[in-house]
Design a protein around this motif. Structure first.
Motif, PDB file in Angstrom:
ATOM      1  N   SER A 324     -66.925   7.341 -14.711  1.00 22.92           N
ATOM      2  CA  SER A 324     -66.815   8.514 -13.741  1.00 22.92           C
ATOM      3  C   SER A 324     -68.098   8.960 -13.124  1.00 22.92           C
ATOM      4  CB  SER A 324     -66.356   9.836 -14.800  1.00 22.92           C
ATOM      5  OG  SER A 324     -66.300  11.049 -13.802  1.00 22.92           O
ATOM      6  N   HIS A 325     -69.183   8.887 -13.942  1.00 14.14           N
ATOM      7  CA  HIS A 325     -70.533   9.162 -13.489  1.00 14.14           C
ATOM      8  C   HIS A 325     -70.822   8.202 -12.374  1.00 14.14           C
ATOM      9  CE1 HIS A 325     -71.814  12.653 -15.540  1.00 14.14           C
ATOM     10  NE2 HIS A 325     -71.423  12.036 -16.655  1.00 14.14           N
ATOM     11  N   LEU A 326     -70.823   6.757 -12.623  1.00 12.11           N
ATOM     12  CA  LEU A 326     -71.109   5.808 -11.641  1.00 12.11           C
ATOM     13  C   LEU A 326     -70.132   5.974 -10.331  1.00 12.11           C
ATOM     14  CD1 LEU A 326     -71.171   2.712 -13.868  1.00 12.11           C
ATOM     15  CD2 LEU A 326     -73.042   3.766 -12.770  1.00 12.11           C
ATOM     16  N   GLU A 327     -68.853   6.391 -10.509  1.00 12.39           N
ATOM     17  CA  GLU A 327     -68.278   6.414  -9.365  1.00 12.39           C
ATOM     18  C   GLU A 327     -68.866   7.720  -8.273  1.00 12.39           C
ATOM     19  OE1 GLU A 327     -64.250   7.278 -10.795  1.00 12.39           O
ATOM     20  OE2 GLU A 327     -63.866   5.111 -10.990  1.00 12.39           O
ATOM     21  N   VAL A 329     -72.139   8.480  -8.449  1.00 14.11           N
ATOM     22  CA  VAL A 329     -73.240   7.670  -7.543  1.00 14.11           C
ATOM     23  C   VAL A 329     -72.738   7.062  -6.544  1.00 14.11           C
ATOM     24  CG1 VAL A 329     -75.125   6.335  -7.937  1.00 14.11           C
ATOM     25  CG2 VAL A 329     -74.719   7.899  -9.504  1.00 14.11           C
ATOM     26  N   ARG A 330     -71.743   6.257  -6.544  1.00  8.39           N
ATOM     27  CA  ARG A 330     -71.272   5.548  -5.383  1.00  8.39           C
ATOM     28  C   ARG A 330     -70.827   6.231  -4.225  1.00  8.39           C
ATOM     29  NH1 ARG A 330     -66.652   1.546  -6.776  1.00  8.39           N
ATOM     30  NH2 ARG A 330     -68.073   0.788  -8.176  1.00  8.39           N
ATOM     31  N   GLU A 331     -70.167   7.334  -4.545  1.00 12.19           N
ATOM     32  CA  GLU A 331     -69.904   8.340  -3.241  1.00 12.19           C
ATOM     33  C   GLU A 331     -71.079   8.923  -2.790  1.00 12.19           C
ATOM     34  OE1 GLU A 331     -67.053  11.279  -4.864  1.00 12.19           O
ATOM     35  OE2 GLU A 331     -65.670   9.658  -5.360  1.00 12.19           O
ATOM     36  N   LEU A 333     -73.877   7.509  -2.310  1.00  6.34           N
ATOM     37  CA  LEU A 333     -74.513   6.544  -1.674  1.00  6.34           C
ATOM     38  C   LEU A 333     -73.854   6.194  -0.426  1.00  6.34           C
ATOM     39  CD1 LEU A 333     -75.859   4.389  -4.472  1.00  6.34           C
ATOM     40  CD2 LEU A 333     -77.053   6.023  -3.030  1.00  6.34           C
TER      41      LEU A 333
END
Length: 333
Positions: A324-327, A329-331, A333
């Motif tokens: 969830s945290h990685l998603e 970060v992706r949003e 960027l």
């Protein structure tokens, strides 16, 4: 130069002197420190801060504290003892200071185990170590002839005044002492040592016979004799007795003499002989490592007090939370 043991938060309980004779290891080590001082015959302190040795290298109370800014030189050893290694580091620092000042000194030392001749004699360019004859420290060492006692009088006074200032918020004095940290003791050591006067130091050198009558000690007319400060009949001692009576420890009160000198018999280093000092020193390091190894039992209350400062352990998170945290970060960027 000489060392002394000090119960840094001991109340004037009966039997304090016996406690000093029995304290050689275990939990009692956390209740004592070893303190060392440098003085010279002119009454100076060589610009060298008091040396304090305690059990823990980074106690919790040091959080946010720059140890280089402490009013003492702080070292650690599992039993709060002076060791050959600590002594070498201290003398190396003193030697560098003397070199920068283009000075040399003769340093009087006893033959204690932490002063192995093979390790300290002729090892420093600007320090000539002179060992006192065996069993003469109490007669020839100026620090043992009143300077250390004068320091302890002043330290105990600071300690008792603090306890009395806090006792109204507690039901008994022992609760106040439990709240103290080694940082309190370090500050009192520095304050007490700062107030030991040059005149007291000079008079103790004369008492040891190191200075003769031709060495004059200037005094002003009607000036109070600082050497009287080490006499047990002075107003300073009477002040301590008054403070002791206000404390009223649970087990009964000891005499002022026992309160001041009760830790004089504390062991400050391991005893060794010159031929095997290096092997015994390595053995002491092994025992120190074993004592600090995981799994060694200890009192939880004491462990909390001297807990080393360590970086916080990372928290273990669930895989779904990490995704969830990685998603997120992706949003971004």
């Amino acid at each position: 130069m000489d060392e002394t043991g000090c119960f840094w938060r001991a109340l004037p309980d009966k039997g304090l002197g016996q406690k000093g004779k029995l304290c050689k290891g275990g939990k009692s080590c956390k209740q004592r420190v070893t303190v060392a001082f440098f003085v010279n015959a002119a009454g100076g302190k060589e610009g060298i801060k008091p040396i304090v040795v305690w059990t823990s290298e980074n106690p919790r109370c040091f959080k946010g504290v720059d140890k280089s800014c402490l009013p003492v030189s702080f070292y650690s050893q599992v039993k709060s003892w002076m060791t050959g290694d600590i002594m070498h580091r201290v003398l190396l620092k003193v030697n560098n200071q003397l070199k920068s000042q283009s000075r040399s000194i003769a340093l009087l030392m006893d033959n204690a185990g932490c002063h192995p001749e093979n390790a300290v004699k002729d090892r420093f360019s600007n320090i000539k170590v002179i060992f006192l004859p065996p069993n003469t420290t109490s007669k020839l060492q100026p620090l043992d002839l009143g300077i250390i006692q004068n320091f302890k009088v002043k330290y105990r006074t600071l300690f008792l005044r603090f306890v009395l200032s806090q006792i109204d918020a507690c039901s008994k004095a022992s609760e106040v002492t439990k709240s103290l940290s080694i940082l309190h003791s370090i500050r009192w050591v520095a304050q007490a040592w700062d107030t030991v006067s040059p005149e007291t130091i000079r008079r103790c050198f004369r008492k040891a016979g190191i200075l003769d009558d031709s060495f004059s000690v200037p005094t002003r007319p009607h000036e109070h004799d600082p050497f009287l400060d080490i006499d047990l009949n002075t107003p300073e001692i009477e002040n301590i007795e008054s403070l002791m009576e206000q404390i009223q420890p649970e087990g009964g009160i000891c005499s002022s003499t026992e309160f001041i000198n009760g830790d004089d018999d504390l062991v400050t280093c391991f005893e060794t002989d010159d031929d095997s000092w290096d092997q015994q020193f390595l053995t002491s390091l092994d025992s120190q490592s074993a004592s600090s190894a995981p799994g060694v039992s200890s009192d939880p209350k004491e462990e909390e007090e001297e807990e080393e400062l360590e970086p916080p352990q990372p928290k273990v998170r669930k895989l779904s939370e990490a995704i969830s945290h990685l998603e997120g970060v992706r949003e971004f960027l």
